[in-house]
Design a protein around this motif. Structure first.
Motif, short mmCIF file in Angstrom:
data_model
loop_
_atom_site.label_atom_id
_atom_site.label_comp_id
_atom_site.label_asym_id
_atom_site.label_seq_id
_atom_site.Cartn_x
_atom_site.Cartn_y
_atom_site.Cartn_z
N PRO A 201 18.58 46.75 35.87
CA PRO A 201 19.08 45.67 36.70
C PRO A 201 19.10 46.04 38.18
O PRO A 201 19.38 47.18 38.53
N ALA A 202 18.76 45.08 39.02
CA ALA A 202 18.85 45.27 40.46
C ALA A 202 20.32 45.16 40.82
O ALA A 202 20.97 44.19 40.48
N LYS A 203 20.85 46.22 41.48
CA LYS A 203 22.28 46.20 41.84
C LYS A 203 22.51 45.22 42.98
O LYS A 203 21.92 45.36 44.04
N PRO A 204 23.34 44.24 42.74
CA PRO A 204 23.58 43.31 43.83
C PRO A 204 24.42 43.96 44.94
O PRO A 204 25.31 44.75 44.66
N THR A 205 24.09 43.64 46.17
CA THR A 205 24.84 44.19 47.30
C THR A 205 26.14 43.41 47.48
O THR A 205 26.29 42.31 46.96
N SER A 206 27.08 43.99 48.23
CA SER A 206 28.36 43.30 48.40
C SER A 206 28.16 42.03 49.24
O SER A 206 28.84 41.04 49.05
N GLY A 207 27.20 42.08 50.19
CA GLY A 207 26.88 40.89 50.99
C GLY A 207 26.43 39.76 50.09
O GLY A 207 26.87 38.62 50.21
N TRP A 208 25.57 40.11 49.13
CA TRP A 208 25.04 39.10 48.22
C TRP A 208 26.17 38.50 47.39
O TRP A 208 26.25 37.30 47.20
N ARG A 209 27.08 39.39 46.93
CA ARG A 209 28.18 38.89 46.11
C ARG A 209 29.07 37.95 46.91
O ARG A 209 29.49 36.91 46.43
N HIS A 210 29.34 38.34 48.16
CA HIS A 210 30.17 37.51 49.04
C HIS A 210 29.51 36.14 49.24
O HIS A 210 30.16 35.10 49.12
N HIS A 211 28.22 36.14 49.50
CA HIS A 211 27.51 34.88 49.70
C HIS A 211 27.53 34.03 48.43
O HIS A 211 27.61 32.81 48.48
N THR A 212 27.42 34.70 47.28
CA THR A 212 27.43 33.97 46.02
C THR A 212 28.79 33.31 45.81
O THR A 212 28.86 32.17 45.34
N VAL A 213 29.85 34.02 46.18
CA VAL A 213 31.19 33.43 46.06
C VAL A 213 31.27 32.18 46.92
O VAL A 213 31.73 31.12 46.48
N ILE A 214 30.76 32.28 48.15
CA ILE A 214 30.82 31.13 49.06
C ILE A 214 30.01 29.96 48.52
O ILE A 214 30.46 28.82 48.50
N ILE A 215 28.81 30.27 48.03
CA ILE A 215 27.94 29.17 47.59
C ILE A 215 28.52 28.53 46.32
O ILE A 215 28.38 27.33 46.11
N ASN A 216 29.20 29.32 45.50
CA ASN A 216 29.83 28.75 44.31
C ASN A 216 30.98 27.82 44.71
O ASN A 216 31.13 26.74 44.13
N ARG A 217 31.75 28.23 45.72
CA ARG A 217 32.83 27.36 46.19
C ARG A 217 32.24 26.07 46.78
O ARG A 217 32.75 24.99 46.56
N PHE A 218 31.15 26.26 47.50
CA PHE A 218 30.45 25.12 48.11
C PHE A 218 30.06 24.10 47.03
O PHE A 218 30.34 22.92 47.15
N GLU A 219 29.48 24.60 45.93
CA GLU A 219 29.06 23.70 44.86
C GLU A 219 30.28 23.08 44.16
O GLU A 219 30.23 21.94 43.74
N LYS A 220 31.36 23.83 44.07
CA LYS A 220 32.57 23.30 43.43
C LYS A 220 33.11 22.13 44.23
O LYS A 220 33.51 21.11 43.67
N VAL A 221 33.12 22.28 45.54
CA VAL A 221 33.58 21.19 46.41
C VAL A 221 32.69 19.97 46.21
O VAL A 221 33.18 18.85 46.07
N LEU A 222 31.39 20.21 46.15
CA LEU A 222 30.47 19.09 45.97
C LEU A 222 30.67 18.44 44.60
O LEU A 222 30.67 17.22 44.48
N ALA A 223 30.87 19.26 43.59
CA ALA A 223 31.03 18.73 42.24
C ALA A 223 32.31 17.91 42.13
O ALA A 223 32.35 16.88 41.46
#
Lengths: 338, 316
Positions: A201-223
């Protein structure tokens, strides 16, 4: 041992709305990102509990997916010569497999025409198979990961998938035979486990994880506001990120900035409303202003450019178009892509 | 609920009154038939105004202190001088709370004014940029990127066009919400831009003198003061006031005083009853003793004889 026979069905779509609802095991919301007439074909083959899907799409798009909490599996691109897609901000080439855990969600986008396949199992079967064949769990709940399997194992999986599709198209009776069906199921599951067992597995960076958290919240708001136009300031407030940060995350995961994405989303919401509305009691102006479009001339031009149809033509199109296209199974052999 | 409206004015006094969020006194400085069209939009948080006017003028503006204002020219044209600073076409002025300043324009001019409550500006700034946006203690001239200005101009101009031609669209909740959000976003983007000038310290010192000058004029509202008397009131040498007036108003103090009086006479003539009052009486009240010379100067600026202005009322 009870053998059940495989059931297959193929569908063809002219509209992303009906296409997205036909995809099994996940709630998908899809926006085509360029102008053009959309066309997609989807095939389901159910080998007992193993579900295989294969799809072909002709236009680039961005989709948000939420995998059912009861199923998990893998998704991959089926053709070696097709351009890479992006899943959750990661480049996915045809050498890679995306492992989608039960209940996971994210964005997946394509930059061109795209062919993909998915294999899914109920979580308990997935877990049992992993423990039996590989000695450990294959997927992790609520997470999406990318793996690069050994090329020979990947090639086997791709070959098996293609063979199942051909059989379903050309001689569905053979596939329906319980012996054949069962063999395919086991072969596919073996191939899948083999690919996942030696994953690096490609180890995800902490920046990537942080961005993923933001984008998930973004989608939650939209949903949470699925029928309502949303604007940048309220999204930034709800997500807790500035426009600049949100822009970086959206570029990474959606391939475009948040303003463009929100606009595209509103355009698709309008389109859905137009097609579903009753032209005898509703006007284009009502629907457009209801979705926040205040410059009607500009709206009509962009609408036509994006969907190659005028808003009034969409309004006068019978709503059942969406369903009839979806309800009519047909083989891939005579399709536009064949 | 969003309110919008539009009105056309041919009387500078009525136009001044039409700008609700600021007190404006206009002095027309060149010949022409004054026409101004105001279009306004009042959203939940944001208020916007567009003004299109056709005659060179000096405006002394006092902004309502309860809101934060920003203004910009909407159509590239002749340069505009705000508080002694010549504005380039893409410049945006971020005003201080309750700012008072001179705004000079030449000829045809389109400009826009937008405002938010300070707490709303702070909140939108925080949400969109991650840092609070607060009104400056003294007005700033910002130079946003050309696309940012173009976007703000485009949205504001289109919004006003819609308010003028299809106000029912803006009355629609969702359309108004989107429009307001688009405007706020474009405005906040522009307000985070850098200053166009490194330092306006000298200008600010002069601006102080100009404010005292205007205050002194108001204090002398009944008798028309001379330039030396005003200088004594303000406490600056005549040469300093001369320099400031050229810088801020584009003319000497004496010429400005005369133009101001002429504008006052015109406002009175417009409202006077020709059967009970004469041009000579009104002119004398504003210290124009030589009637022939007064009539000539009046005509040069306003393009008509004072008697015609007076008669105009009885005709309309």
């Amino acid at each position: 041992m009870v053998l059940s026979m495989a059931r297959s069905a193929a569908f063809s779509f002219e509209d992303p709305i009906s296409y997205q609802t036909a995809i099994r095991g996940a709630a998908v919301e899809m926006f085509v990102t360029v102008k053009g007439s959309f066309h997609a074909e989807l095939m389901h083959i159910q080998f007992d509990k193993l579900c295989m899907q294969y799809a072909r799409e002709n236009l680039p798009r961005v989709a948000h997916f939420a995998i059912s909490p009861k199923r998990g599996g893998i998704v991959f691109l089926t053709d070696a010569n097709q351009p890479a897609a992006q899943c959750c901000g990661m480049d996915v080439s045809s050498e890679a497999i995306v492992i989608v855990g039960a209940g996971s969600s994210g964005h997946v986008r394509s930059c061109d025409a795209c062919r993909w396949a998915g294999l899914a199992l109920p979580v308990e079967d997935l877990s049992a198979t992993g423990n039996a064949l590989a000695g450990h769990e294959l997927t992790e709940a609520s997470s999406t990961r990318l793996v690069y399997p050994n090329p020979a194992r990947m090639a086997r999986l791709v070959r098996l998938r293609a063979a199942a599709q051909r059989l379903a198209e050309v001689t569905p009776d053979t596939l329906a035979h319980p012996e054949v069906s069962n063999t395919f199921k086991h072969e596919l599951m073996h191939a899948m486990v083999a690919c996942l067992a030696d994953e690096a597995p490609a180890k995800p960076t902490s920046g990537w994880r942080h961005h993923t958290v933001i984008i998930n919240r973004f989608e939650k708001v939209l949903a949470a506001n699925s029928d309502r136009p949303m604007h940048l300031a309220e999204i930034c407030a709800a997500v807790g990120a500035s426009e600049r940060t949100l822009e970086i995350c959206c570029e990474e995961h959606l391939g475009m900035g948040p303003i463009r994405y929100l606009w595209l989303r509103r355009m698709h919401l309008v389109r859905r409303s137009l097609i579903q509305a009753d032209p005898s009691s509703t006007t284009v102006t009502q629907i457009a202003t209801g979705h926040g479009f205040w410059e009607l001339g500009r709206f009509a031009v962009s609408y036509k450019e994006l969907f190659e149809e005028s808003p009034s033509a969409a309004l006068h199109r019978p709503a059942r178009d969406l369903r009839t296209i979806q309800d009519r199974p047909r083989g891939f052999a005579d399709s536009k892509f064949a | 609920m969003t309110e919008s409206g539009t009105a056309t004015f041919s009387d500078p006094d009525e136009c001044q009154a039409g700008i609700g969020s600021a007190t404006v006194s206009l002095v027309l400085t060149s010949r022409g038939d004054f026409k101004a069209r105001l279009t306004w939009l009042k959203f939940r948080h944001l208020q916007a105004l567009r003004c299109r006017e056709n005659v060179s003028r000096i405006a002394f503006v006092s902004l309502f202190p309860g809101r934060v204002f920003a203004s910009l020219s909407l159509k590239p044209g002749a340069p505009m001088i705000w508080s002694g600073v010549e504005l380039r076409p893409g410049d945006l002025v971020f005003h201080s709370l309750g700012e008072r300043a001179h705004y000079c324009t030449k000829g045809l001019h389109h400009w826009g004014l937008m405002s938010l409550a300070p707490e709303q500006l702070a909140a939108y700034g925080k949400v969109l940029t991650g840092s609070k946006l607060t009104p400056p203690s003294a007005g700033r001239v910002l130079r946003p990127s050309p696309p940012a200005v173009a976007s703000l101009r485009r949205i504001l101009s289109s919004a006003c066009r819609v308010a003028e031609t299809k106000p029912e669209i803006i009355a629609h909740l969702e359309a108004a919400r989107t429009l307001e959000q688009e405007l706020i976003h474009a405005l906040v983007t522009c307000l985070t831009a850098n200053d166009a000038h490194r330092s306006l310290a000298t200008k600010r010192h002069h601006a102080e003198i100009m404010l005292r000058f205007e205050d002194a004029l108001v204090a002398h509202v009944d008798r028309q003061p001379s330039v030396p008397a005003l200088c004594a009131d303000i406490g600056v040498p005549e040469r300093t006031l001369q320099g400031c007036c050229v810088e801020f108003l584009g003319m000497s103090p004496s010429r400005y005083l005369r133009l101001r009086r002429l504008n006052m006479v015109r406002a009175v003539l417009r409202r006077a009853d020709p059967t009970t009052v004469s041009v000579a009486e009104i002119a004398r009240r504003y210290q124009f003793s030589d009637l022939g010379r007064f009539a000539a100067v009046y005509r040069e600026i306003f393009g008509e004889m004072p008697s015609a202005t007076l008669r105009h009322r009885s005709l309309s």
